[in-house]
Design a protein around this motif. Structure first.
Motif, short mmCIF file in Angstrom:
data_model
loop_
_atom_site.label_atom_id
_atom_site.label_comp_id
_atom_site.label_asym_id
_atom_site.label_seq_id
_atom_site.Cartn_x
_atom_site.Cartn_y
_atom_site.Cartn_z
N ILE A 13 1.86 21.10 -41.45
CA ILE A 13 2.56 22.80 -40.16
C ILE A 13 4.28 22.77 -40.88
O ILE A 13 4.75 24.18 -40.87
CB ILE A 13 2.41 22.83 -38.69
N ILE A 14 4.82 21.74 -41.95
CA ILE A 14 6.43 21.47 -41.75
C ILE A 14 6.05 22.90 -42.84
O ILE A 14 6.97 23.38 -43.06
CB ILE A 14 6.29 20.41 -41.55
N LYS A 15 5.14 22.23 -44.34
CA LYS A 15 4.74 22.77 -45.14
C LYS A 15 5.09 24.76 -44.97
O LYS A 15 5.53 25.47 -45.75
CB LYS A 15 4.13 22.25 -46.23
N ALA A 16 3.89 24.91 -44.14
CA ALA A 16 3.89 26.39 -43.46
C ALA A 16 4.98 26.62 -42.90
O ALA A 16 5.73 27.98 -43.07
CB ALA A 16 2.25 26.66 -42.52
N LEU A 35 21.34 13.14 -37.23
CA LEU A 35 19.75 13.70 -36.91
C LEU A 35 19.53 12.55 -38.66
O LEU A 35 19.99 12.72 -39.58
CB LEU A 35 20.10 14.58 -37.00
N LEU A 36 18.10 12.15 -38.87
CA LEU A 36 17.48 12.28 -39.71
C LEU A 36 16.32 12.75 -39.49
O LEU A 36 15.73 13.36 -39.59
CB LEU A 36 16.92 10.76 -39.67
N SER A 37 16.21 13.06 -41.05
CA SER A 37 14.67 13.82 -41.69
C SER A 37 13.92 13.32 -42.76
O SER A 37 14.54 12.50 -43.27
CB SER A 37 15.38 15.03 -41.74
N PHE A 38 12.75 13.44 -42.69
CA PHE A 38 11.57 13.31 -43.29
C PHE A 38 11.38 14.66 -44.77
O PHE A 38 10.84 15.34 -44.14
CB PHE A 38 10.74 13.17 -43.49
N PRO A 39 11.78 14.88 -45.92
CA PRO A 39 12.11 16.13 -46.79
C PRO A 39 9.99 16.50 -47.26
O PRO A 39 10.03 14.63 -47.29
CB PRO A 39 13.22 16.17 -47.82
N GLY A 75 6.66 10.10 -44.59
CA GLY A 75 5.28 10.42 -44.05
C GLY A 75 5.25 11.95 -44.48
O GLY A 75 3.60 12.33 -44.41
N THR A 76 6.02 12.50 -43.63
CA THR A 76 6.18 14.30 -43.81
C THR A 76 5.68 14.16 -45.85
O THR A 76 5.43 15.32 -46.05
CB THR A 76 6.79 14.98 -43.08
N GLY A 77 6.41 13.90 -46.63
CA GLY A 77 7.08 13.92 -47.73
C GLY A 77 5.38 13.34 -48.64
O GLY A 77 5.06 13.48 -50.05
N GLU A 78 4.26 13.19 -47.76
CA GLU A 78 3.13 12.91 -48.61
C GLU A 78 3.10 11.85 -48.82
O GLU A 78 2.76 11.32 -49.84
CB GLU A 78 2.22 13.90 -49.12
N GLY A 79 3.96 10.85 -48.36
CA GLY A 79 4.14 9.16 -49.74
C GLY A 79 2.44 8.46 -49.52
O GLY A 79 2.41 7.91 -50.52
#
Length: 304
Positions: free
Chosen positions: A266-269, A17-21, A56-60
């Motif tokens: 929603i991820i930060k939440a 599995l991969l993820s975007f912090p 993307g999820t890291g607001e790059g």
């Protein structure tokens, strides 16, 4: 891990599995390195195959090139070689090539090449864009097909022929015929990654198209659940996958879909909901409302 070759990176990423912090900010919305490193250290304790820093999820998209470099270096330092760190290359060709060089100098193990900012281009221009970025680094490069950089199987083949270090294709479009054509043409030459928002929704059918992994944003705040879901997908356990979708993922999507940009917010939440350090999102994104955060917190309790 820091010595992993471009040739070996793809299979390594495809095995798990991969993820975007997320990227943490302080009260003034400046990069909060201490909180970010704490988060990276926590994620790296789990069985994750790779982390996409400042994605993307890291607001790059809201970070400067200098900030991206800081975020990537912080992730590399905190993982300490335990997990591959994939850095972003964004914007126009010159900027993306600069970011790729910075990432290699900063110790990243690979590059995620995101669509060029704003402008639209045809296949010939996108091939040259990818070739220039791949030439700027010896790291393995993953092409992210989405938005204004959607490509077909013929274009993927042209890119791969020009660029030996193009090692992956990340799909953010969801066109089943296109993905089938790409896998039929390219086979094991590339590693295929699911990259649609909340990839869990598409993960099971995508396995039939040669997509062995995906990037889970949910992993940020519920790593055990995300890994359990991934194992069910890889085992083709339809009952478990659809059970998780009904119980958590689909109600979660109902909150996410209420406003544009909530896929990140929603991820930060979610981190706030589980009591982990988080932060506000940078404009132009907006945070969940207090009522939505409360609703999400109650939902997250069901998988705690």
């Amino acid at each position: 891990m820091s010595e992993i070759s471009a040739e070996d990176l793809g299979p390594a990423l495809g095995r798990g599995l991969l993820s975007f912090p997320i990227t943490h900010f302080d009260a003034e919305l400046a990069f909060d390195e201490a909180a970010y490193r704490d988060h990276i250290g926590w994620l790296a304790q789990h069985d994750v195959a790779g982390l996409f820093a400042a994605g993307g999820t890291g607001e790059g998209f809201s970070l400067t090139t200098a900030e991206i470099d800081r975020v990537v270096r912080a992730a590399v330092a905190e993982t300490g070689g335990r997990v591959p760190v994939i850095a972003p290359a964004t914007a126009g060709t010159a900027v993306a090539a600069e970011q790729a060089r910075n990432a290699e100098a900063g110790g990243a193990q690979g590059i995620l090449l995101l669509p060029p900012y704003l402008t639209e281009a045809g296949p010939d221009g996108l091939v040259e864009h990818v070739a220039a970025v791949c030439a700027a680094t010896s790291l393995g490069v993953i092409f992210y097909s989405r938005a204004n950089a959607q490509i077909d199987d013929v274009t993927v083949a042209r890119m791969a022929e020009r660029c030996p270090n193009l090692i992956g294709f990340k799909d953010g479009v969801g066109n089943i015929e296109t993905m089938t054509r790409i896998y039929a043409r390219m086979g094991e030459r590339l590693t295929y990654i699911g990259g649609l928002p909340t990839a869990e929704t598409f993960a099971l059918p995508y396995t039939e198209m040669g997509v062995t992994t995906y990037s889970s944003a949910i992993f940020n705040f519920a790593p055990e659940f995300a890994l359990e879901f991934y194992r069910a997908v890889r085992a083709h356990d339809r009952e478990a996958v659809y059970g998780h979708l009904r119980a958590f993922v689909l109600p979660y999507l109902d909150i996410r879909d209420r406003r544009k940009g909530y896929a990140v917010s929603i991820i930060k939440a979610g981190l706030t909901a589980v009591g982990r350090p988080s932060s506000r999102v940078r404009p132009p994104l907006t945070d969940l409302t207090p009522d939505e955060l409360a609703e999400l917190t109650e939902l997250v309790k069901t998988i705690a």
